[in-house]
Enzyme design. Sequence first.
Site, PDB file in Angstrom:
ATOM      1  N   ALA A  75      -0.636 -19.269 -36.179  1.00 29.19           N
ATOM      2  CA  ALA A  75      -0.834 -18.212 -36.999  1.00 29.19           C
ATOM      3  C   ALA A  75       0.269 -17.702 -38.242  1.00 29.19           C
ATOM      4  O   ALA A  75       1.149 -16.925 -37.650  1.00 29.19           O
ATOM      5  CB  ALA A  75      -1.288 -17.056 -36.475  1.00 29.19           C
ATOM      6  N   GLY A  92       5.405 -10.338 -38.765  1.00 25.01           N
ATOM      7  CA  GLY A  92       5.057 -11.758 -37.893  1.00 25.01           C
ATOM      8  C   GLY A  92       3.739 -11.142 -37.644  1.00 25.01           C
ATOM      9  O   GLY A  92       3.037 -10.059 -38.039  1.00 25.01           O
ATOM     10  N   ASN A  93       2.928 -11.362 -36.329  1.00 22.82           N
ATOM     11  CA  ASN A  93       2.014 -11.526 -36.018  1.00 22.82           C
ATOM     12  C   ASN A  93       1.667 -11.063 -33.987  1.00 22.82           C
ATOM     13  O   ASN A  93       2.731 -11.845 -33.692  1.00 22.82           O
ATOM     14  CB  ASN A  93       0.823 -12.220 -37.168  1.00 22.82           C
ATOM     15  CG  ASN A  93       0.954 -14.051 -36.553  1.00 22.82           C
ATOM     16  OD1 ASN A  93       0.935 -14.333 -35.587  1.00 22.82           O
ATOM     17  ND2 ASN A  93       1.800 -14.509 -37.918  1.00 22.82           N
ATOM     18  N   TYR A  94       0.431 -11.130 -33.893  1.00 26.91           N
ATOM     19  CA  TYR A  94       0.234 -10.971 -32.371  1.00 26.91           C
ATOM     20  C   TYR A  94       0.171 -12.496 -31.837  1.00 26.91           C
ATOM     21  O   TYR A  94      -0.176 -11.938 -31.088  1.00 26.91           O
ATOM     22  CB  TYR A  94      -1.403 -10.228 -32.070  1.00 26.91           C
ATOM     23  CG  TYR A  94      -0.797  -8.935 -32.358  1.00 26.91           C
ATOM     24  CD1 TYR A  94       0.345  -7.813 -31.893  1.00 26.91           C
ATOM     25  CD2 TYR A  94      -1.999  -8.144 -33.795  1.00 26.91           C
ATOM     26  CE1 TYR A  94       0.699  -6.527 -32.343  1.00 26.91           C
ATOM     27  CE2 TYR A  94      -1.475  -6.711 -33.696  1.00 26.91           C
ATOM     28  CZ  TYR A  94      -0.304  -6.020 -32.779  1.00 26.91           C
ATOM     29  OH  TYR A  94      -0.127  -5.299 -33.496  1.00 26.91           O
TER      30      TYR A  94
END
Length: 403
Positions: free
Chosen positions: A280, A212-214
Amino acid sequence: MSILRGKHIILGVTAGIAAYKTAFLVRLLVKLGAEVRIIMTPAAKEFITPLTLSTLSNHPVVSNFTNEEDENAVWNNHVELGLWADLFIIAPATANTLSKMVSGNSDNLLIATYLSAKCPVYFAPAMDLDMYNHPTTQSALKTLQSYGNVLIPSAFGELASGLVGMGRMAEPDEIVNTVENHILAGLPLYGKKILITAGPTYEAIDPVRFIGNYASGKMGFELANSAANKGAEVILVSGPTHCKIDSNRVTTHAVFTAKEMYKVVHQHFSSVDAAILSAAVADYRPKKTALSKIKKTSESLLLELEKTEDILASLGAVKAHQFLVGFALETDDEVANAIKKLKSKNLDLIVLNSLKDFGAGFGVPTNKITIIDKDLNQTKHPLKTKAEVADDILEELIKRTHG
Ligand code: CTP
């Protein structure tokens, strides 16, 4: 969330039996998040008490130019009140009040405030059928509308006199609906449908782990909020997030993976006027998702990744009438990279944010953007809150899609 949330509303109550219904009207408006101040004509107090209305609105009711029972009385400034208001609703509006509104006879605080107000004025006539049908009243209704006031039509039905006919004041919920719809119809994105993506995507490695990402989703949710406040119907497709939105004009679809986001976005794309892709999206996902939890049996682990669907590029490839906006989050050669994405993904606008800029990007409440259009015009914006940035992006979209 109603379009009336946060609005400053003056409710003018005049002396008709329908004044009793204003208790319900005030309650409705306050419930929807509006701030309500009430002006009554002196005779209206015979029909409903100021105490009832001040309790429901959480503000003292004003009626005269001064508060004569108070020896230190200050002037009730009708000019200030008129300027404070975003909206002015006069309900019930009696035949007497209609005639004073036409002639400008400001012998009470309500009419003086009406003449000072610069905001939209809505009026809900209420009277007996013969008074309503009288040419004087009919002419007043026409004249007041020609001045830009908005008529909330009376209804046919049983009247206080026992007679049946036109002249009943519209019910409180009809008054609220008319005002809401009138405000919405005047907004720049009214009648437009906008698709927005938000948040990260999670690509499963095994049943308990993911790539995943922030991304927090905040930018996309602010875009949805701003578009709805500008009158649009919004379809918000979001990856996992803690963000919430409370608007009856936003339909939210929760997804996890790039594949799911791709599917939902394509289900809606043909029906929208514009799409803003701020999610994102993970660029790669594990080629295989393990069905059971991966055990740490070896010293190292290799995960084979494959590319996810590029949702934005896929929309650019099929777009017809839609105005397409993408984001570019860059660390190097920011403008050049953003222009490359603008062209290769067939966008109308790209919003560039650089991770080199303090306060821009993931997990922060602010953003600093440069907007680049198809003709490569660049508009640089200073550091702003994400809500303000969302407004800037939608203003640019409105500028380029209207006329
Ligand atoms: N985007 C998308 N689908 C993907 C990847 C990105 O829809 N699989 C969209 C994002 O929502 C954003 C834009 O494409 O609007 C740019 O994303 P970004 O990650 O900056 O660009 P990429 O095209 O992924 O290129 P790179 O990672 O090489 O910079």
